[in-house]
Scaffold this active site. Sequence first.
Site, PDB file in Angstrom:
ATOM      1  N   SER A 483       3.233  97.174  64.330  1.00  0.00           N
ATOM      2  CA  SER A 483       3.781  96.445  62.963  1.00  0.00           C
ATOM      3  C   SER A 483       4.904  96.044  63.185  1.00  0.00           C
ATOM      4  O   SER A 483       5.362  94.937  64.152  1.00  0.00           O
ATOM      5  CB  SER A 483       3.721  97.217  61.935  1.00  0.00           C
ATOM      6  OG  SER A 483       3.617  96.429  60.770  1.00  0.00           O
ATOM      7  N   ASP A 494      10.280  86.877  73.306  1.00  0.00           N
ATOM      8  CA  ASP A 494      10.168  85.349  73.289  1.00  0.00           C
ATOM      9  C   ASP A 494      11.344  84.577  73.463  1.00  0.00           C
ATOM     10  O   ASP A 494      11.490  83.380  74.055  1.00  0.00           O
ATOM     11  CB  ASP A 494       9.487  85.090  71.877  1.00  0.00           C
ATOM     12  CG  ASP A 494       8.088  85.457  71.885  1.00  0.00           C
ATOM     13  OD1 ASP A 494       7.416  85.677  72.768  1.00  0.00           O
ATOM     14  OD2 ASP A 494       7.414  85.636  70.725  1.00  0.00           O
ATOM     15  N   LYS A 508      -1.092  95.964  65.668  1.00  0.00           N
ATOM     16  CA  LYS A 508      -1.437  95.675  64.109  1.00  0.00           C
ATOM     17  C   LYS A 508      -0.490  94.640  63.904  1.00  0.00           C
ATOM     18  O   LYS A 508       0.455  94.579  63.646  1.00  0.00           O
ATOM     19  CB  LYS A 508      -1.003  96.938  63.585  1.00  0.00           C
ATOM     20  CG  LYS A 508      -1.335  96.688  62.115  1.00  0.00           C
ATOM     21  CD  LYS A 508      -1.008  98.035  61.203  1.00  0.00           C
ATOM     22  CE  LYS A 508      -1.359  97.647  59.602  1.00  0.00           C
ATOM     23  NZ  LYS A 508      -0.704  96.819  59.215  1.00  0.00           N
TER      24      LYS A 508
END
Length: 719
Positions: A483, A494, A508
């Site tokens: 999460s 990224d 998740k």
Amino acid sequence: MRYSMLTIKSLRNDKFTGALITALFLSMFSLSVFADSALKPLEPEKSHKTAVHDMVEQLNSRHYVKLSLNDALSERLLSAFLDDLDPNRLFLLQSDITEFQKYSTQLDDELKKSDLSAGFFIFNRYRERMIARLQNTLDTLPDNIKAMDFSVNEDIELDRDKAAWPANKAEADEIWRKQIKNRVLGLRLADKDDKGIIELLTKRFKNQIKRMKQLEAEDAFQIYANAFASLYDPHTDYFSPRISENFQINMSLKLEGIGAVLQMEDDYTKVVRLVAAGPADKQGQLQPADRIIGVAQGKKGEMQDVIGWRLDDVVDLIRGAAGSFVRLEVIPAIAKSDETRREIIIERNEVKLEDQSAKGEMIEIIDSDGETHKIGVIDVPTFYLDFEAYRMGDTEFRSTTRDVHRIMGELLSEGAEGIVIDLRDNGGGSLAEANGMVGLFIESGPTVQIRQSNARVLREGKRRSSPYYTGPLAVLINRMSASASEIFAGAIQDYQRGLVIGTQSFGKGTVQSVNALSHGQLKLTESKFYRISGDSTQNRGVIPDIAFPPLYNLEDIGESVLDNALHWDRIPQANHRYYFDLKSGIDTLQRKHDKRIAKDPDFQFLQEQISVVEKMRAKTHLSLNIDLRKKERDAQKVQQLAMENRRRVAKGEEPLEALEEQNTDDIAMNDEESELKAETEKEEDKDKEKAPDPLLTEASHILVDALPYFQPERLARRP
């Protein structure tokens, strides 16, 4: 199998297994249970009908997934309901399945009319058949055990969830015979005599019969409602009023007392994860995927067998006042077979915010040229925020971002050349804190995209430029990183702001809300997380740049193993910059890592252990020959000892003469031995904390190798 990362589920509280038997088959069972006036068919209450009406409305209007309530969904619901009741296909006959097929295209129509007749009819039939089977087993148990021949070469199928339903009574009886024989064999190998085995199994089956007779309409509705909810995704659940009350106690500390998240799997209570810095986590013996089979109060209380119990009843046993003790009998996740048992003593306590707070340390790494480097490590067990202090205007409120900022400043002032953020076993927490912590490492920009059920995409992140740490950074993750942890790690990856190291994360990538029903509550998935690259974290998780051997089996733990988990997909990426050209260095860093761990005794030992466990998991059948089982167990001990001694010799330590000399999970201990071991380990906690963590050390080595790639001239170009 279904569960939520943040809550203990009541799904499949019992495996209400039974068999739909023909009249001839029934006549061969003890029918005394059917004459019991206390065993009356359960009927849906008015509150259940209004609750399912509310469920249908909310699922249709608010759930991220849009499903049509039609014949296709009706077939899926019937299949899910039957699988929840008899997951290993131990009791139902093919004729039972054929009979229930009359409902395959009716359940959707009944749900639209808030009609629960079919669900309760099936449930009542299961309840009757299960009690009949258990009663018959009780009536014949002593004679059956006496007649068992453990010298016969036969085996048992370990996992029958994909097996065909028994074709007839004879086939069903044979499956059940082997199940009982395997239980008896396991207890014999755990040094119980036949008298003790009969007493234990008799008590276990009587308890199961008693609990089946005590079931109420709420139990039937909960199982059926959750089978329906599970068709949407594994985190959509119906909470009965009792479960709703428990849910409100504390979302992340559902098992108040020891700090563990549990689920039901078959007849076992299985540990999903441990709450960071909770009593069980600090004690150190209970592990994810362990199965709890017994619970006792205090250090000397009688152990209660809880196989086949309801989840909430097991929860009630484990809970208790701070300062009291609970003993758990578990089958360890790494056990080679079910007869391996151990007892764990845990002192109940509250989990305090300061216990879960981030902590820092300095690690010194010697590179290949003999030069020493300092790497600062910040352990973040959860993403926390003291909401109460924040609302009260306390300027010193605790939060992950504030604590990490402070610790990082301290480590840098002490000469740290790089920072490792350790997110292993971090199950998530505050999304705002995950975003805030990303802001400590970037100038500004988005950190996560959230796609709502209406397809609207929101972006959250650092909106204003402010000072940030510009130096070398690595993020360490594992399968239990979930999460909010995945949002942080994904954003750092990224932006090419830092390296992500470890194993594939949980996956998740969905957001749930809890909504009131006229009776109980409905937790449903209403949106989905996406990285700024456009990739979802759902199902796939975050893939590390440099991978470590997985300590958790990816086929047992993770979003991808859950029924009806939402799929991975992509949306357009958010505009963002790249901070460094880290991808160009991955191959070089990987080669250096591979070369280093090839000589590392701890990594070699870990890889050997994983290889052994994988071979064990590949087995589809287990022998019921006691001599062969003993031979296999002894061979495993010899193999384990050889692996341990290779590691010890490589590290310059004295080899062991026997496996029992080390602290191993494979040794079944009595109460006194277990208590002494727990007390000894408690005294050694401080020494253990000082022992080097080979995975953390290697992550620091990788960051040292990567130092040249964090120079300003290695900036990446915009995409």
